[in-house]
Scaffold this active site. Structure first.
Site, PDB file in Angstrom:
ATOM      1  N   GLU A  97      -0.707 -13.761   0.890  1.00 52.78           N
ATOM      2  CA  GLU A  97      -0.380 -14.342   1.984  1.00 52.78           C
ATOM      3  C   GLU A  97      -1.353 -15.425   2.647  1.00 52.78           C
ATOM      4  O   GLU A  97      -1.146 -16.235   3.175  1.00 52.78           O
ATOM      5  CB  GLU A  97       0.098 -13.357   3.110  1.00 52.78           C
ATOM      6  CG  GLU A  97       1.325 -12.875   2.806  1.00 52.78           C
ATOM      7  CD  GLU A  97       1.593 -11.294   3.419  1.00 52.78           C
ATOM      8  OE1 GLU A  97       0.755 -10.971   4.039  1.00 52.78           O
ATOM      9  OE2 GLU A  97       2.581 -10.524   2.761  1.00 52.78           O
ATOM     10  N   SER A 212       5.774  -3.393  -2.531  1.00 57.51           N
ATOM     11  CA  SER A 212       7.065  -2.604  -2.406  1.00 57.51           C
ATOM     12  C   SER A 212       6.846  -1.097  -2.686  1.00 57.51           C
ATOM     13  O   SER A 212       7.734  -0.510  -3.217  1.00 57.51           O
ATOM     14  CB  SER A 212       8.443  -3.238  -2.955  1.00 57.51           C
ATOM     15  OG  SER A 212       8.429  -4.439  -2.477  1.00 57.51           O
TER      16      SER A 212
HETATM   17  P1  13P Z   1       4.801  -4.211   0.867  1.00 59.25           P
HETATM   18  O1  13P Z   1       4.656  -3.244   0.528  1.00 59.25           O
HETATM   19  O2  13P Z   1       5.538  -4.462   2.364  1.00 59.25           O
HETATM   20  O3  13P Z   1       5.612  -4.957  -0.303  1.00 59.25           O
HETATM   21  O4  13P Z   1       3.528  -5.194   0.821  1.00 59.25           O
HETATM   22  C1  13P Z   1       2.632  -5.198   0.004  1.00 59.25           C
HETATM   23  C2  13P Z   1       1.025  -5.861   0.367  1.00 59.25           C
HETATM   24  O5  13P Z   1       1.331  -6.930   0.448  1.00 59.25           O
HETATM   25  C3  13P Z   1       0.099  -4.998   0.494  1.00 59.25           C
HETATM   26  O6  13P Z   1      -1.000  -5.998   0.984  1.00 59.25           O
END
Ligand code: 13P
Length: 251
Positions: A97, A212
Site C-alpha cells: 500500500e 487474507s
Molecule cells: P489482509 O490480511 O487484510 O489481507 O491484509 C494483509 C496485509 O496487508 C498485512 O500487511
C-alpha cells in the site's frame, strides 16, 4: 530453529475505546504462547496506548511506516528514533500500500529499513507481486528485485536483524489467499536468494506470509517449510481471530 511470528497490521483502523478492548484481550491470551511472538503494528497516534496496555505482556508492538530521515523539516513524517521512544520492536517497511498509493520505490524502502535498524528495531520488509505480474510469470523477478535492493543496502549485518514478509498484492484484503503451495514456492525462492548472499542468514531469517490470513487457513499456511508465520491485516482487528492465528504460529 527460526523465530515464529504473528504480526498484526491494523492499517488505518481503530479508535481509543475499541483498541483498549482488543489490546487487553490479546495481551491476556498471548501469555499462553510458548514459541511464537505476537506483535501489533498500530497507527502512530495509538503507539502510546499500545505501549501502556502491552508493556509487561508477551505482545510486542510497532509502526507501519517510518521516515528514511533521522530528523528535520519533513512535515508529517515520523522518525525511527520517535518510534523507538514508544517502545516499538517492529516497523513494517515497503508494504504494497505504501509502494502503490504513496509512490515508495525499492531504494526508499531500503533506506527506511536502514533507518529502523539504526535505532535498534526490527524492520519487517515487505515484498510481493501484483496480479498482472503473477499472470505475466514474473513473480520471482519482482520479489527478487525488491529483496535485492534492500539486501545490497543493508548488507549481511542488517539483513541478519531483519524480517521478510511475502505479501502477494492480489491476496491483500481480497479474501483470495495464496495456496500454501504458492506461498511456499515464493518463500523458498526468497530463501534461496538470501542464501546466495549468506547461508546462515537464509537459514535463520523469518519469512512471514501476508494476504487474507485468517484463523481458518493459518495453520495450513504456517505448516509449510519456509513459512514462519504471518503478517495479518483484517483478521488482526478481531481478538479471537488474531489469537487463533497466533496459536497457529505457535504450532
Ligand atoms: P489482509 O490480511 O487484510 O489481507 O491484509 C494483509 C496485509 O496487508 C498485512 O500487511
Amino acid at each position: 530453529m527460526r523465530q515464529r511470528l504473528a504480526v498484526g497490521n491494523w492499517k488505518m483502523h481503530g479508535n481509543l475505546p475499541e483498541n483498549w478492548a482488543l489490546l487487553d484481550k490479546v495481551a491476556a491470551a498471548a501469555g499462553g504462547l510458548s514459541r511464537a511472538i505476537a506483535s501489533v503494528c498500530v497507527p502512530f497516534p495509538y503507539l502510546a496506548q499500545a505501549q501502556s496496555v502491552l508493556a509487561g505482556s508477551k505482545v510486542a508492538w510497532g509502526g507501519q511506516n517510518v521516515s528514511q530521515h533521522p530528523k528535520g523539516a519533513f512535515t508529517g513524517e515520523v522518525s525511527a528514533g520517535m518510534l523507538r521512544e514508544f517502545g516499538c520492536r517492529h516497523v513494517i517497511v515497503g508494504h504494497s500500500e505504501r509502494r502503490q498509493l504513496f509512490g515508495e520505490d525499492d531504494a526508499t524502502v531500503a533506506l527506511k529499513a536502514g533507518a529502523v535498524l539504526a535505532e535498534g528495531m526490527v524492520p519487517i520488509i515487505c515484498v510481493g507481486e501484483t496480479l498482472a505480474e503473477r499472470e505475466r510469470g514474473v513473480t520471482e523477478e519482482v520479489v527478487g528485485r525488491q529483496l535485492g535492493v534492500v539486501a545490497d543496502r543493508l548488507g549481511a549485518e542488517g539483513l541478519k536483524a531483519s524480517i521478510l514478509a511475502y505479501e502477494p498484492v492480489w491476496a491483500i484484503g481480497t479474501g483470495k489467499t495464496a495456496t500454501p503451495e504458492q506461498a511456499q514456492a515464493v518463500h523458498a525462492y526468497l530463501r534461496g536468494a538470501l542464501a546466495r548472499c549468506d547461508k546462515s542468514i537464509a537459514a535463520s531469517m523469518p519469512i512471514l506470509y501476508g494476504g487474507s490470513v485468517k484463523a481458518a487457513n493459518a495453520a495450513e499456511l504456517f505448516g509449510m517449510q519456509d513459512v514462519d508465520g504471518g503478517l495479518i491485516g483484517g483478521a488482526s482487528l478481531v481478538a479471537e481471530e488474531f489469537l487463533a492465528i497466533c496459536q497457529a504460529a505457535d504450532g
